[in-house]
Design an enzyme around this catalytic site. Structure first.
Site, mmCIF file in Angstrom:
data_model
loop_
_atom_site.group_PDB
_atom_site.id
_atom_site.type_symbol
_atom_site.label_atom_id
_atom_site.label_comp_id
_atom_site.label_asym_id
_atom_site.label_seq_id
_atom_site.Cartn_x
_atom_site.Cartn_y
_atom_site.Cartn_z
ATOM 1 N N GLU A 154 0.834 -1.206 0.000
ATOM 2 C CA GLU A 154 0.000 0.000 0.000
ATOM 3 C C GLU A 154 0.868 1.255 0.000
ATOM 4 O O GLU A 154 1.849 1.344 0.734
ATOM 5 C CB GLU A 154 -0.882 -0.020 1.251
ATOM 6 C CG GLU A 154 -1.761 1.190 1.442
ATOM 7 C CD GLU A 154 -2.572 1.119 2.733
ATOM 8 O OE1 GLU A 154 -3.500 1.925 2.882
ATOM 9 O OE2 GLU A 154 -2.272 0.248 3.590
ATOM 10 N N LYS B 71 -9.237 3.037 -2.284
ATOM 11 C CA LYS B 71 -9.578 2.455 -0.983
ATOM 12 C C LYS B 71 -10.914 3.011 -0.483
ATOM 13 O O LYS B 71 -11.100 4.221 -0.384
ATOM 14 C CB LYS B 71 -8.465 2.763 0.011
ATOM 15 C CG LYS B 71 -8.561 2.038 1.348
ATOM 16 C CD LYS B 71 -7.324 2.357 2.194
ATOM 17 C CE LYS B 71 -7.274 1.577 3.482
ATOM 18 N NZ LYS B 71 -6.045 1.900 4.264
ATOM 19 N N CYS C 216 -5.592 -2.969 2.108
ATOM 20 C CA CYS C 216 -5.387 -3.014 3.554
ATOM 21 C C CYS C 216 -6.689 -3.218 4.331
ATOM 22 O O CYS C 216 -7.274 -4.288 4.310
ATOM 23 C CB CYS C 216 -4.644 -1.758 3.992
ATOM 24 S SG CYS C 216 -3.905 -1.860 5.649
#
Length: 258
Positions: A32, A102, A136
């Site tokens: 990430e 994200k 994540c």
């Protein structure tokens, strides 16, 4: 299909891509926000953010084409006034196959730096498998992984920046996500430190039935072999997806009935 995970400094990605291609890997996955760093402050992130087709994409696309290996990398994406925590999949020809923002931001660190994405399932066909992207914290929501599975994702690619003391996410949760949604999960972490954060490594590749490959806490180029037949067999033997009863789960999105 052989895939690789680069658990190491981003500036050594070119060497990792070359080494992975030499071993026959068709894809390499990185962490990430690998292009800039994650815990570097909102001002720095905003200054370094670039469009999905920006200079970094061109640079990595050229490397992918040079070594004939696809790559997934995390970066700060600028779109107008908004900055997103994004991950991009480039083909072995250097072409953009998928770009994901994200959707679930982790604490103040994410919220101070990024706008949330609003597209939960981003996919691309990749070498015979349907690949999807998360980042994540996203993978910690079973609803989001299940949404991928129901949309046909077979290979879920997850750049992460997992820090101590949350090693249990890599060790326990990732194999469970792969099992309960009957897909491969590739969880690519870092192993260094930024400010007060120490990243724990432990990158993981899990199938529905086992942990296929697992890194330790230090720099590593991890390899795993993926077989689509494993998914078909797992889905036949443990048919979670086929046996769902969606009418019973309406409260998950609609709230409880009065």
């Amino acid at each position: 299909m052989i895939i690789a995970v680069h658990q190491g400094p981003f500036d050594r990605l070119p060497e990792a891509m070359a080494a992975a291609a030499e071993r026959g890997a068709e894809l390499i996955v990185t962490a990430e926000m690998g292009t800039t760093g994650y815990n570097i402050g909102a001002k720095a992130v905003a200054e370094l953010a670039e469009p999905a087709d920006g200079p970094r994409a061109a640079e990595l696309g050229a490397l992918a084409a040079k070594h004939r290996i696809a790559v997934v990398y995390g970066y700060p994406e600028r779109d107008g006034d908004a900055v997103y925590n994004s991950a991009q999949l480039l083909s072995a020809q250097g072409e953009r196959l998928a770009n994901y923002r994200k959707t679930h931001l982790f604490g103040d660190l994410d919220r101070d730096q990024f706008s949330p994405g609003n597209e939960p399932v981003v996919q691309a066909d990749f070498n015979g498998l349907r690949a999807g992207l998360l980042i994540c914290y996203d993978v910690e929501f079973p609803e989001l992984v299940r949404a991928h599975a129901l949309a046909g994702t077979e290979l879920l690619l997850v750049p992460t920046a997992l820090m101590r003391p949350y090693e249990r996410i890599a060790d326990l949760l990732i194999p469970v996500r792969a099992h309960e949604s009957q897909l491969y999960v590739v969880y690519a972490n870092r192993c260094d430190a930024e400010g007060e954060l120490t990243y724990c490594g432990r990158s993981t590749v899990a199938s529905p039935d086992e942990v296929v490959a697992k890194a330790g806490p230090d720099e590593e180029l991890l390899f795993a072999e993926l077989d689509p037949a494993v998914l078909a067999q797992a889905r036949a033997e443990t048919p979670y997806l086929a046996d769902r009863r969606p009418s019973l789960y309406r409260s998950l999105t609609e709230g409880p009935r009065a």
